[in-house]
Each structure stands twice: as C-alpha cells, then as structure tokens.
Design a protein around this motif. Structure first.
Motif, PDB file in Angstrom:
ATOM      1  N   TRP A  88       0.852  -1.181   0.000  1.00 40.55           N
ATOM      2  CA  TRP A  88       0.000   0.000   0.000  1.00 40.55           C
ATOM      3  C   TRP A  88       0.889   1.233   0.000  1.00 40.55           C
ATOM      4  CZ3 TRP A  88      -4.145  -0.860   4.388  1.00 40.55           C
ATOM      5  CH2 TRP A  88      -4.985  -1.921   4.048  1.00 40.55           C
ATOM      6  N   ARG A 116      -8.405   5.248   5.197  1.00 39.78           N
ATOM      7  CA  ARG A 116      -9.361   4.814   4.164  1.00 39.78           C
ATOM      8  C   ARG A 116      -9.097   3.369   3.763  1.00 39.78           C
ATOM      9  NH1 ARG A 116     -13.822   3.753   2.511  1.00 39.78           N
ATOM     10  NH2 ARG A 116     -14.253   3.811   0.296  1.00 39.78           N
ATOM     11  N   ARG A 117      -7.842   3.029   3.586  1.00 40.54           N
ATOM     12  CA  ARG A 117      -7.496   1.660   3.184  1.00 40.54           C
ATOM     13  C   ARG A 117      -7.814   0.660   4.287  1.00 40.54           C
ATOM     14  NH1 ARG A 117      -1.816   3.087   0.042  1.00 40.54           N
ATOM     15  NH2 ARG A 117      -2.803   4.252  -1.651  1.00 40.54           N
ATOM     16  N   LEU A 120     -11.449  -0.085   4.236  1.00 40.47           N
ATOM     17  CA  LEU A 120     -11.768  -1.042   3.175  1.00 40.47           C
ATOM     18  C   LEU A 120     -11.337  -2.456   3.565  1.00 40.47           C
ATOM     19  CD1 LEU A 120     -10.814   1.149   0.106  1.00 40.47           C
ATOM     20  CD2 LEU A 120     -13.120   0.428   0.778  1.00 40.47           C
ATOM     21  N   LEU A 121     -10.200  -2.593   4.193  1.00 41.20           N
ATOM     22  CA  LEU A 121      -9.747  -3.898   4.688  1.00 41.20           C
ATOM     23  C   LEU A 121     -10.773  -4.470   5.660  1.00 41.20           C
ATOM     24  CD1 LEU A 121      -7.753  -6.189   5.529  1.00 41.20           C
ATOM     25  CD2 LEU A 121      -6.627  -4.514   6.985  1.00 41.20           C
ATOM     26  N   SER A 123     -13.859  -4.030   5.728  1.00 40.63           N
ATOM     27  CA  SER A 123     -15.101  -4.403   5.062  1.00 40.63           C
ATOM     28  C   SER A 123     -14.993  -5.741   4.326  1.00 40.63           C
ATOM     29  CB  SER A 123     -15.533  -3.309   4.077  1.00 40.63           C
ATOM     30  OG  SER A 123     -14.701  -3.301   2.930  1.00 40.63           O
ATOM     31  N   LEU A 124     -13.784  -6.277   4.206  1.00 38.46           N
ATOM     32  CA  LEU A 124     -13.596  -7.549   3.499  1.00 38.46           C
ATOM     33  C   LEU A 124     -14.068  -8.729   4.349  1.00 38.46           C
ATOM     34  CD1 LEU A 124      -9.995  -7.172   2.005  1.00 38.46           C
ATOM     35  CD2 LEU A 124     -12.175  -6.959   0.795  1.00 38.46           C
ATOM     36  N   LYS A 137      -7.463  -8.847  -3.121  1.00 38.18           N
ATOM     37  CA  LYS A 137      -8.291  -7.761  -2.593  1.00 38.18           C
ATOM     38  C   LYS A 137      -7.430  -6.725  -1.875  1.00 38.18           C
ATOM     39  CE  LYS A 137     -12.486  -9.183  -3.633  1.00 38.18           C
ATOM     40  NZ  LYS A 137     -13.290  -8.482  -4.615  1.00 38.18           N
ATOM     41  N   LEU A 138      -6.466  -7.179  -1.086  1.00 34.68           N
ATOM     42  CA  LEU A 138      -5.589  -6.268  -0.364  1.00 34.68           C
ATOM     43  C   LEU A 138      -4.762  -5.421  -1.322  1.00 34.68           C
ATOM     44  CD1 LEU A 138      -4.442  -8.720   2.428  1.00 34.68           C
ATOM     45  CD2 LEU A 138      -5.852  -6.672   2.751  1.00 34.68           C
ATOM     46  N   GLU A 140      -5.668  -4.540  -4.327  1.00 37.49           N
ATOM     47  CA  GLU A 140      -6.592  -3.560  -4.921  1.00 37.49           C
ATOM     48  C   GLU A 140      -6.794  -2.385  -3.980  1.00 37.49           C
ATOM     49  OE1 GLU A 140     -10.149  -5.783  -5.815  1.00 37.49           O
ATOM     50  OE2 GLU A 140      -9.143  -6.955  -7.378  1.00 37.49           O
ATOM     51  N   ILE A 141      -6.913  -2.662  -2.701  1.00 39.41           N
ATOM     52  CA  ILE A 141      -7.081  -1.597  -1.703  1.00 39.41           C
ATOM     53  C   ILE A 141      -5.887  -0.652  -1.735  1.00 39.41           C
ATOM     54  CG2 ILE A 141      -7.125  -1.139   0.794  1.00 39.41           C
ATOM     55  CD1 ILE A 141      -8.900  -3.664   1.061  1.00 39.41           C
ATOM     56  N   VAL A 144      -6.209   2.636  -3.622  1.00 42.47           N
ATOM     57  CA  VAL A 144      -7.219   3.611  -3.222  1.00 42.47           C
ATOM     58  C   VAL A 144      -6.562   4.757  -2.448  1.00 42.47           C
ATOM     59  CG1 VAL A 144      -9.270   3.951  -1.785  1.00 42.47           C
ATOM     60  CG2 VAL A 144      -9.018   1.860  -3.143  1.00 42.47           C
TER      61      VAL A 144
END
Length: 147
Positions: A88, A116-117, A120-121, A123-124, A137-138, A140-141, A144
């Motif tokens: 990230w 923010r990231r 999102l983590l 919410s997975l 998925k991580l 992709e985050i 962001v």
C-alpha cells in the motif's frame, strides 16, 4: 500509523504490528500525535525492525502489508505461515520538507490514506477468502487514495 489505525478500528478482529526495514530508532512525534488523536495508547509504541517479526517465537502473521513507497522494491523477510502480502504505497511523511505546517500536512495526508485503506480492509469478508483471494483484494485496496 497503520498499526494504530488498524488496532483502533479493527480491535475485535485484528492485532496489528508496525515495523520497518531501516527503523530510525524513535517514533515520529507527528505520527504519535495522530495515533493518540484516534484513541490509540502510544505508551508502548517503539521503532522496530521487521526482522523482529520474522524471528522464531514471533507472532504469526496472516497479512503483511508494506506501506512506504520505497518498501515495495526491498527484499522482505520470509514470513512464517505464508501470509497474504500486499503493498500500500504511501509517500513517507518523514521525507516531507518545508515548515511545520507542510510537514504536518504530509502526516495527515498519509494518515487519511491509510485510514481509508484500513476501512476497506475491515469491510472484506476475510474469513471466507482464501489467501490468494485475500491477497488480490488487499492489493486492490493499495490503489485507493483518501477521498
């Protein structure tokens, strides 16, 4: 900062640790101030080398996320347990130049992006994802920005 954010926002699901490849030996005061502002207990926070978490007896990691822009190209330790890995990239606020306001802006911008990231983590549905799907998925985050 990511350690503080994840430990505060994900306290019932995660235990986060922060470390670096070349730690400075002290916690940056502005980072500590931002962590305290969200209710993180910084009394035990310290500068750590990531080798500490690759040694025998270290906590086993399910997820390892590098955050500094320069960390993506570095050789990371071999992590026990084969965790999901992601990068990230966030501009290192320590490198910010200018007056205190400019440096503070760099810290708050990095903090906002990391927050923010982390949101999102959180919410997975990690418990229903295999390692490869979680890793995808991580990653992709990691693209962001704060918004």
């Amino acid at each position: 900062m990511a350690e503080a954010i994840l430990n505060v926002l994900g306290k019932d699901r995660f235990k986060a640790f922060s470390a670096g490849s070349s730690p400075s030996g002290h916690v940056q005061p502005m980072a500590k101030e931002l962590a305290e502002a969200i209710g993180y207990d910084t009394s035990q926070v310290r500068s750590k080398n990531w080798d500490e978490f690759a040694a025998e007896g270290a906590p086993e990691m399910d997820i390892v996320i590098t955050v500094c822009d320069n960390a993506a190209g570095e050789a990371c330790p071999i992590w026990l347990g084969h965790p999901a890995l992601a990068h990230w990239g966030v501009a290192d606020p320590v490198a910010a130049t200018g007056d205190e306001a400019a440096r503070r802006h760099a810290y708050t911008a990095a903090f906002a992006t990391l927050r923010r990231r982390v949101e999102l983590l959180l919410s997975l549905p990690l418990e229903s994802l295999d390692r490869l799907a979680a890793q995808t998925k991580l990653r992709e985050i990691g693209k962001v920005e704060a918004g």
